[in-house]
Enzyme design. Sequence first.
Site, PDB file in Angstrom:
ATOM      1  N   SER A  12       0.812  -1.223   0.000  1.00  0.00           N
ATOM      2  CA  SER A  12       0.000   0.000   0.000  1.00  0.00           C
ATOM      3  C   SER A  12       0.843   1.270   0.000  1.00  0.00           C
ATOM      4  CB  SER A  12      -0.907  -0.011   1.235  1.00  0.00           C
ATOM      5  OG  SER A  12      -0.106  -0.009   2.406  1.00  0.00           O
ATOM      6  N   LYS A  34      -1.018  -6.240   4.766  1.00  0.00           N
ATOM      7  CA  LYS A  34      -1.058  -7.138   5.924  1.00  0.00           C
ATOM      8  C   LYS A  34      -1.311  -6.366   7.218  1.00  0.00           C
ATOM      9  CE  LYS A  34       3.976  -7.640   6.614  1.00  0.00           C
ATOM     10  NZ  LYS A  34       5.073  -8.573   6.813  1.00  0.00           N
ATOM     11  N   ASN A  41       6.346   2.061   4.215  1.00  0.00           N
ATOM     12  CA  ASN A  41       7.583   2.856   4.250  1.00  0.00           C
ATOM     13  C   ASN A  41       7.373   4.205   3.586  1.00  0.00           C
ATOM     14  OD1 ASN A  41       9.325   1.288   5.694  1.00  0.00           O
ATOM     15  ND2 ASN A  41      10.504   0.570   3.939  1.00  0.00           N
ATOM     16  N   ALA A  45       8.277   8.205   4.861  1.00  0.00           N
ATOM     17  CA  ALA A  45       9.446   8.745   4.145  1.00  0.00           C
ATOM     18  C   ALA A  45       9.629  10.226   4.476  1.00  0.00           C
ATOM     19  CB  ALA A  45       9.269   8.553   2.644  1.00  0.00           C
ATOM     20  N   GLU A 113      20.227  17.053  -1.305  1.00  0.00           N
ATOM     21  CA  GLU A 113      20.573  15.862  -0.519  1.00  0.00           C
ATOM     22  C   GLU A 113      21.853  15.269  -1.062  1.00  0.00           C
ATOM     23  OE1 GLU A 113      17.364  13.063  -0.062  1.00  0.00           O
ATOM     24  OE2 GLU A 113      16.078  14.555   0.871  1.00  0.00           O
ATOM     25  N   ASP A 208       8.464  -9.772   2.046  1.00  0.00           N
ATOM     26  CA  ASP A 208       7.405 -10.720   1.659  1.00  0.00           C
ATOM     27  C   ASP A 208       7.275 -10.863   0.136  1.00  0.00           C
ATOM     28  OD1 ASP A 208       7.058 -10.382   4.358  1.00  0.00           O
ATOM     29  OD2 ASP A 208       5.046  -9.529   4.233  1.00  0.00           O
ATOM     30  N   HIS A 229      21.356   3.685   5.635  1.00  0.00           N
ATOM     31  CA  HIS A 229      21.251   5.133   5.785  1.00  0.00           C
ATOM     32  C   HIS A 229      22.200   5.549   6.894  1.00  0.00           C
ATOM     33  CE1 HIS A 229      19.668   9.135   6.399  1.00  0.00           C
ATOM     34  NE2 HIS A 229      18.946   8.993   5.301  1.00  0.00           N
ATOM     35  N   ARG A 275      25.757   7.881   0.209  1.00  0.00           N
ATOM     36  CA  ARG A 275      25.415   7.260   1.495  1.00  0.00           C
ATOM     37  C   ARG A 275      26.345   6.143   1.937  1.00  0.00           C
ATOM     38  NH1 ARG A 275      18.907   7.278   1.034  1.00  0.00           N
ATOM     39  NH2 ARG A 275      18.811   9.506   1.376  1.00  0.00           N
ATOM     40  N   HIS A 332      18.214   0.641   5.049  1.00  0.00           N
ATOM     41  CA  HIS A 332      17.274   1.670   4.596  1.00  0.00           C
ATOM     42  C   HIS A 332      16.563   1.273   3.310  1.00  0.00           C
ATOM     43  CE1 HIS A 332      15.627   5.665   4.263  1.00  0.00           C
ATOM     44  NE2 HIS A 332      16.276   5.920   3.136  1.00  0.00           N
ATOM     45  N   GLU A 356      10.132  -0.703  -4.360  1.00  0.00           N
ATOM     46  CA  GLU A 356      11.344  -1.298  -3.784  1.00  0.00           C
ATOM     47  C   GLU A 356      11.383  -2.820  -3.942  1.00  0.00           C
ATOM     48  OE1 GLU A 356      12.161   0.106   0.179  1.00  0.00           O
ATOM     49  OE2 GLU A 356      13.882  -1.220   0.418  1.00  0.00           O
ATOM     50  N   ARG A 367      21.334   3.600  -4.238  1.00  0.00           N
ATOM     51  CA  ARG A 367      20.302   4.530  -4.707  1.00  0.00           C
ATOM     52  C   ARG A 367      20.634   5.983  -4.355  1.00  0.00           C
ATOM     53  NH1 ARG A 367      15.955   6.855  -2.150  1.00  0.00           N
ATOM     54  NH2 ARG A 367      16.415   5.619  -0.293  1.00  0.00           N
ATOM     55  N   LEU A 373      10.719   7.567  -4.022  1.00  0.00           N
ATOM     56  CA  LEU A 373       9.320   7.973  -4.216  1.00  0.00           C
ATOM     57  C   LEU A 373       9.104   8.241  -5.712  1.00  0.00           C
ATOM     58  CD1 LEU A 373       8.614  10.317  -1.134  1.00  0.00           C
ATOM     59  CD2 LEU A 373       7.994   7.928  -1.418  1.00  0.00           C
TER      60      LEU A 373
HETATM   61  C1  SIN Z   1      16.214  10.852   3.873  1.00  0.00           C
HETATM   62  O1  SIN Z   1      15.354  11.696   4.094  1.00  0.00           O
HETATM   63  O2  SIN Z   1      17.361  10.950   4.274  1.00  0.00           O
HETATM   64  C2  SIN Z   1      15.824   9.628   3.124  1.00  0.00           C
HETATM   65  C3  SIN Z   1      15.478   9.959   1.763  1.00  0.00           C
HETATM   66  C4  SIN Z   1      15.719   8.824   0.836  1.00  0.00           C
HETATM   67  O3  SIN Z   1      16.154   7.760   1.250  1.00  0.00           O
HETATM   68  O4  SIN Z   1      15.510   9.009  -0.364  1.00  0.00           O
END
Ligand code: SIN
Length: 531
Positions: A12, A34, A41, A45, A113, A208, A229, A275, A332, A356, A367, A373
């Site tokens: 979902s 479930k 997730n 986010a 980011e 799953d 992360h 990361r 993460h 994912e 990633r 998203l």
């Molecule tokens: C984060 O806000 O650090 C996570 C964002 C992401 O994993 O894309």
Amino acid sequence: MDKQADVIIVGSGLAALQLAHHLHSSYHVIILTKTMIRQSNSYIAQGGIAAVIDKEDSIHSHVEDTLKAGRYHHFTEEVGRLASEGAGAVKELIASGFSIDREADGQPSLGLEGAHSARRIIHSGGDATGRYTVEHLLERLPVNIDIIEGEMAYECILSKDRSTCLGVKTKNKDGMIRRYWAPHIVLAAGGAGAIYPFTSNQPTLTGDGIAMAFRAGAEITDMEFVQFHPTLLFIDGATKGLISEAVRGAGGRLVDENGIRIMDKIHPLKDLAPRHITAYEIYQTRANGKSVFLDIRSIPHFEEKFPTVTALCERNHVPISKGLIPVAPGSHFLMGGISTDSNGCTTVHGLYAIGETAHSGVHGANRLASNSLLEGLVYGRRLADFINSQVAADKKREETFGYKEQMKNRLAAELSREDLQTRTMKAAGIIRTQENLASHISYLEDKGFQKWINSGLDELNIENIEKVYMHINSYLISLAALLREESRGAHIRTDFRTEERNWYGKRIVQTIAGIKIRGGQHERDQIRIHA
Ligand code: SIN
């Protein structure tokens, strides 16, 4: 009681809801979750959605950043689609009334980011973007969509020759089994973060979808690539939730307990390095006995900008006013998953995967932040277009594959969730070695790997099915990590410290029949047999 639909979606999150939105309104669509519809997730986010909407930015630059962060291990054409269709999908979302954060002059407020060379992260509600996006889609959910909560899809129903997926079996907490039939079964059940002791994921993320598809005979690709992360709130030996990378984008700095900046000499992008580099450095600093903090003292109006992080810290008695947040890395995002083509089709007819759960090839070995998203929006839409263009074939329900034996609750109960998490972290966590991986794989085989893939699960309760699935995911990750004798992106082997030219472009593909190394110059034949 059996149910029939045109499309069944398991999961979902954002990919699932985006798909549901774009399917033809004449289709009867069932979303199975479930837990509860908001327990995904995507909902928690904190990052935003990376999208090229600024005139100064370019698709080329978004593609380049994505490829660089993922160490050029992508399906490059898919990355192009992600960036260009993603920009369109975000504009479409905004046109549908989705409210994004804006500057005082009305222009979109674009965040930065790690590993992005431009400000291109859109947010809604600051660090609550996931929640705002999911709520936006839920509010507008068309009437042809039914949501069924509290039923765990646990097995694909296959045709007798195992070539086609005809439906799924579900189980609720009282053990009641239901069968759902549809010509199109979509797995959008997220990753497998919960197989590690420290994770930013919901605890229900037990892999799953991947385990179901694997047991159904689908190909699974590149499971060794698990992103950790760098910054999870760390209190009393446990992680408590994500501290968004956007905090470092806004000026947060990683320091050790003596106030020394730990990223300054490590990478030109310092705290905003990719990361895997940041997570590794924090891990090493902590392994050397020093605590690590995110110093947020230079960020003005922190509470306003980061309401979710502020609330998380307050709940855990970490005063924002002191300006130092204790952090540690945690699992993460899974870059590997069920092998799919550009539409989301898996190698089993009638079975699809998005988000994912899928390996669409857009994330490579690591990633890029806020591309997930985006992936949900793009591939949810692509799969809807594909399914809308299909004429449903008539399928015969009575000719279904059946497992010869049923696994017993007693056997599954012997598996321990906590033990598995600790062992998976040790063998297939941030740092991996041949020795630790091989011994973990032997342990999993001794615990009954053959039974998990070859027996029916009707007799197991939900808790035990989850444990079986966690063990399958741990096995798939560990075996792929053992075979990939190099370090690339999020996969770090201390016995093979560098990227190897002869591993470039090679993918590790697993099915119940065995494991293959695919791509590169030569495709090797099966080198190991599972079943
Ligand atoms: C984060 O806000 O650090 C996570 C964002 C992401 O994993 O894309």
